[in-house]
Design a protein around this motif. Sequence first.
Motif, PDB file in Angstrom:
ATOM      1  N   THR A  25       0.840  -1.191   0.000  1.00  0.00           N
ATOM      2  CA  THR A  25       0.000   0.000   0.000  1.00  0.00           C
ATOM      3  C   THR A  25       0.874   1.240   0.000  1.00  0.00           C
ATOM      4  O   THR A  25       1.816   1.332   0.783  1.00  0.00           O
ATOM      5  CB  THR A  25      -0.915   0.009   1.239  1.00  0.00           C
ATOM      6  N   ALA A  38      -3.196   3.773  -2.498  1.00  0.00           N
ATOM      7  CA  ALA A  38      -3.234   2.754  -3.552  1.00  0.00           C
ATOM      8  C   ALA A  38      -2.830   1.429  -2.910  1.00  0.00           C
ATOM      9  O   ALA A  38      -1.714   1.296  -2.398  1.00  0.00           O
ATOM     10  CB  ALA A  38      -2.288   3.113  -4.694  1.00  0.00           C
ATOM     11  N   ARG A  40      -2.276  -2.551  -3.469  1.00  0.00           N
ATOM     12  CA  ARG A  40      -2.068  -3.579  -4.502  1.00  0.00           C
ATOM     13  C   ARG A  40      -2.053  -4.936  -3.815  1.00  0.00           C
ATOM     14  O   ARG A  40      -1.294  -5.165  -2.877  1.00  0.00           O
ATOM     15  CB  ARG A  40      -0.751  -3.328  -5.229  1.00  0.00           C
ATOM     16  N   VAL A  95      -5.419  -3.074  -8.015  1.00  0.00           N
ATOM     17  CA  VAL A  95      -5.034  -1.848  -7.324  1.00  0.00           C
ATOM     18  C   VAL A  95      -6.323  -1.133  -6.936  1.00  0.00           C
ATOM     19  O   VAL A  95      -7.143  -0.806  -7.793  1.00  0.00           O
ATOM     20  CB  VAL A  95      -4.147  -0.940  -8.195  1.00  0.00           C
ATOM     21  N   ARG A  97      -7.949   2.153  -5.194  1.00  0.00           N
ATOM     22  CA  ARG A  97      -7.577   3.547  -4.941  1.00  0.00           C
ATOM     23  C   ARG A  97      -8.619   4.230  -4.057  1.00  0.00           C
ATOM     24  O   ARG A  97      -9.822   4.113  -4.297  1.00  0.00           O
ATOM     25  CB  ARG A  97      -7.415   4.306  -6.253  1.00  0.00           C
TER      26      ARG A  97
END
Length: 150
Positions: A25, A38, A40, A95, A97
């Motif tokens: 992150t 973000a 992932r 991902v 957001r």
Amino acid sequence: MSRAAAVLALALAGGAAHPLHTSVTEVSSDAGGMVRVAIRLYADDLGSAAGTPAALPPDSTVARYVRGRFALRDRTDRPVLLRWDGLTRHDDALVIRLEGSLSGGLVGARVANLLLTERFHDQVNVVRASWPGGSATLLFTQGDAGKAVR
């Protein structure tokens, strides 16, 4: 990026099977108080945790799951409202957001990233926080609580 974060980022970069349960992150803030997140992680891990192992869960399901397992609190311990900013798929990873407003900056704020720790006993979540003039890396595993950014 620290060596541990680099290794985990490479682990998330691809491959059909993954021997590690990891997420990386990025939390960044600017001088104006905007914070962007973000996250992932592997799509199949998230699908398994969200109850849809064969398919990508809908954004609303993912958002609800993330809200229950990821949190940011400002330096006065007030929760930061993080708005959904989308989800994109990159091969076998996703991902997620988020964005919001953070008064006082990231230093002294508290982050909790417990994504997938209820599902995988070996889950490791790396959070890299960055702000104008500094950065910090936090590591979360099963049973951890929120941690202060320093």
